[in-house]
Motif scaffolding. Structure first.
Motif, PDB file in Angstrom:
ATOM      1  N   ILE A  23      19.730  -0.585  -6.006  1.00 38.28           N
ATOM      2  CA  ILE A  23      20.987   0.133  -6.196  1.00 38.28           C
ATOM      3  C   ILE A  23      20.801   1.207  -7.257  1.00 38.28           C
ATOM      4  O   ILE A  23      19.879   1.153  -8.082  1.00 38.28           O
ATOM      5  CB  ILE A  23      22.150  -0.798  -6.607  1.00 38.28           C
ATOM      6  N   GLY A  24      21.695   2.177  -7.233  1.00 35.49           N
ATOM      7  CA  GLY A  24      21.805   3.155  -8.298  1.00 35.49           C
ATOM      8  C   GLY A  24      23.246   3.167  -8.761  1.00 35.49           C
ATOM      9  O   GLY A  24      24.169   2.952  -7.962  1.00 35.49           O
ATOM     10  N   ILE A  65      29.449  10.594   6.311  1.00 33.94           N
ATOM     11  CA  ILE A  65      29.363   9.451   5.394  1.00 33.94           C
ATOM     12  C   ILE A  65      28.033   9.516   4.641  1.00 33.94           C
ATOM     13  O   ILE A  65      26.965   9.544   5.253  1.00 33.94           O
ATOM     14  CB  ILE A  65      29.464   8.117   6.158  1.00 33.94           C
ATOM     15  N   LEU A  66      28.107   9.548   3.308  1.00 35.45           N
ATOM     16  CA  LEU A  66      26.888   9.558   2.492  1.00 35.45           C
ATOM     17  C   LEU A  66      26.387   8.144   2.213  1.00 35.45           C
ATOM     18  O   LEU A  66      25.191   7.898   2.223  1.00 35.45           O
ATOM     19  CB  LEU A  66      27.135  10.300   1.172  1.00 35.45           C
ATOM     20  N   GLY A  92      19.947   2.635  -3.726  1.00 34.81           N
ATOM     21  CA  GLY A  92      19.093   3.294  -4.705  1.00 34.81           C
ATOM     22  C   GLY A  92      18.194   4.394  -4.178  1.00 34.81           C
ATOM     23  O   GLY A  92      17.226   4.765  -4.849  1.00 34.81           O
ATOM     24  N   SER A  93      18.490   4.944  -3.037  1.00 34.22           N
ATOM     25  CA  SER A  93      17.721   6.065  -2.498  1.00 34.22           C
ATOM     26  C   SER A  93      17.929   7.311  -3.358  1.00 34.22           C
ATOM     27  O   SER A  93      19.070   7.679  -3.681  1.00 34.22           O
ATOM     28  CB  SER A  93      18.173   6.363  -1.059  1.00 34.22           C
ATOM     29  N   SER A  94      16.842   7.970  -3.720  1.00 33.84           N
ATOM     30  CA  SER A  94      16.948   9.196  -4.518  1.00 33.84           C
ATOM     31  C   SER A  94      17.770  10.245  -3.777  1.00 33.84           C
ATOM     32  O   SER A  94      18.539  10.997  -4.397  1.00 33.84           O
ATOM     33  CB  SER A  94      15.552   9.750  -4.818  1.00 33.84           C
ATOM     34  N   TYR A  95      17.625  10.296  -2.454  1.00 38.22           N
ATOM     35  CA  TYR A  95      18.370  11.273  -1.648  1.00 38.22           C
ATOM     36  C   TYR A  95      19.874  10.988  -1.719  1.00 38.22           C
ATOM     37  O   TYR A  95      20.682  11.896  -1.943  1.00 38.22           O
ATOM     38  CB  TYR A  95      17.894  11.220  -0.195  1.00 38.22           C
ATOM     39  N   GLN A  99      22.720  13.402  -3.370  1.00 38.15           N
ATOM     40  CA  GLN A  99      23.810  13.936  -2.548  1.00 38.15           C
ATOM     41  C   GLN A  99      25.179  13.604  -3.141  1.00 38.15           C
ATOM     42  O   GLN A  99      26.085  14.452  -3.174  1.00 38.15           O
ATOM     43  CB  GLN A  99      23.702  13.378  -1.125  1.00 38.15           C
ATOM     44  N   ILE A 100      25.346  12.374  -3.628  1.00 39.07           N
ATOM     45  CA  ILE A 100      26.642  11.968  -4.207  1.00 39.07           C
ATOM     46  C   ILE A 100      26.930  12.750  -5.483  1.00 39.07           C
ATOM     47  O   ILE A 100      28.049  13.260  -5.684  1.00 39.07           O
ATOM     48  CB  ILE A 100      26.669  10.448  -4.474  1.00 39.07           C
TER      49      ILE A 100
END
Length: 459
Positions: A23-24, A65-66, A92-95, A99-100
């Motif tokens: 997660i991020g 949807i992001l 936890g994807s860097s992309y 984007q968010i």
């Protein structure tokens, strides 16, 4: 509440470490944090929810949807910054994270500066400056001792000490100032004897805090410990045994280690930075000579030297000569006689008689290495820390305490020399100024910028 920061934009940053993870967590803080997030969140209306609640939904850029997320909602003043705070837990994807964050910036947030969340907490009176600095120390703590010290300071242990000193001094300062207002009437509102007793008591506490800095520096930054000795004394073998891994190359060939090898381990809750160095001897090899020179340099800056003697290849005369050199160096050192399994019993007995504080072991024996760790801890004075006394770990606090000490000493000297009230009052004001710098009662924008710029972004 302190004066607020000049701009009160809603700020945003990634609160978890950079890189791919499960997660991020993206953090927003500011007046518009909830409305900005609500504009891109598909789920419950966040503007109508209670504080300290978590809500599931999706973050959307238009119809796209992001990610599916959990939104943690903290409504001012019940948050870390005392502002509206949103924490978005996403995958936890860097992309996805990028984007968010970019989407929320387009909606009105701006990227946070290093330490800006903690700075806002300080500016809104959540805690004082010393406690704010302890937040960074707590994040960076990599040992039990560093963690406990930072936690104590973050919870106000050090600040409470300073505030008590300052409050006691403020009373006398006000009495002296009152005397200045009635200067022509020759009245005394503040007993000079009571003031002297107070200042002497304050100096005793401040001196103890100043003296604790050496211990605090050890707790915060670790103990630089140099392993030194002649070639083939077993220095690399000892380093490997302490680290429990093959960090250094071990060889019967003298001069194998030509530079220093460094690694850190925790012993008794304290971080020790062990440094294996080139063997000390005269040599015509240019590269080895550079290694020997670096060894001497490391020994001068060490907090502790573990000096190895090769029991299988040394004499009493050589041992005494090397110990004499170490004593003149002025750095604490541990005499360690290595290769116990290869030593002559008569030679061991002689050494024990002349040097009862020498430790005998074989670096290849795990049990004996554990005994060495116990001895190392004994040489690092941690009594104050173990008693729970306040320990100074911050160089800025240390410098302010030194300045306070100088000003308070000037107060005593002024009273002894019967100087006029305005000079005594000036020295008391200086003392209060330096104490106030520690906790942030007295501060400047430049000081705050310097302190918080060293924090990570997102904290």
């Amino acid at each position: 509440m302190r004066a607020l920061a000049q701009n009160e934009d809603t700020i945003i940053a990634l609160a978890t470490p950079q890189g791919v993870g499960a997660i991020g967590v993206i953090r927003l803080s500011g007046k518009e944090a909830i409305s900005i997030t609500n504009a891109v969140f598909k789920g419950k209306d966040l503007t109508k929810q209670e504080s300290h609640t978590i809500h599931f939904g999706t973050i959307r850029d238009g119809d796209k949807i992001l990610d599916e997320v959990l939104i943690s909602l903290f409504i001012a003043p019940k948050s870390f910054t005392k502002e509206n705070v949103i924490e978005i837990s996403c995958h936890g994807s860097s992309y996805i994270i990028r984007q968010i964050i970019q989407l929320l910036i387009r909606k009105g947030a701006r990227p946070a500066k290093p330490g800006e969340f903690t700075k806002r907490a300080f500016m809104h009176g959540q805690f004082d400056l010393a406690q704010a600095e302890a937040v960074a120390d707590l994040i960076n703590a990599d040992s039990e001792a560093a963690h406990q010290t930072a936690l104590n300071q973050m919870r106000g242990g050090f600040s409470d000490e300073i505030k008590k000193l300052r409050e006691e001094l403020i009373h006398f300062a006000s009495m002296i100032e009152l005397e200045l207002d009635f200067g022509e009437e020759d009245v005394e509102f503040a007993s000079r004897e009571d003031l002297t007793n107070l200042v002497n008591r304050l100096l005793k506490v401040i001196n103890a805090l100043i003296q604790s800095f050496d211990l605090g520096n050890v707790i915060k930054n670790g103990v630089p410990t140099v392993i030194a000795g002649k070639p083939n004394a077993g220095k690399s073998t000892l380093l490997n045994a302490l680290l429990n891994e093959e960090k250094a190359i071990v060889s019967e060939i003298a001069g194998t280690t030509r530079d220093f090898i460094e690694d850190e381990i925790i012993i008794g809750g304290i971080a020790f930075r062990f440094i294996d160095t080139a063997g000390l001897r005269e040599t015509t090899d240019v590269i080895e000579a550079m290694g020997v020179e670096r060894t001497h340099a490391k020994m001068k800056t060490a907090s502790l030297i573990i000096y190895l003697f090769d029991l299988a290849d040394t004499s009493i005369m050589e041992v005494n000569k090397e110990i004499n050199i170490l004593e003149n160096a002025g750095v604490p050192f541990l005499k360690l006689a290595n290769k116990l399994d290869k030593a002559d019993p008569a030679f061991i007995e002689t050494l024990q008689g002349q040097h009862p504080d020498m430790l005998f072991l074989s670096a290849k024996d795990p049990e004996q290495v554990e005994m060495l760790k116990v001895r190392i801890l004994e040489l690092v004075n941690l009594d104050k820390f173990k008693k729970g006394d306040t320990v100074v770990t911050n160089i800025r606090h240390y410098d302010s305490l030194l300045q306070t000490k100088n000003s308070l000493t000037a107060v005593i000297e002024g009273i002894d020399n019967q100087v006029t009230n305005d000079f005594v009052a000036m020295d008391i004001r200086q003392s209060l100024h330096y104490l106030g710098e520690i906790t942030g009662e007295i501060t400047t924008d430049d000081l705050l910028a310097n302190i918080f710029s060293k924090f990570c972004i997102g904290k």
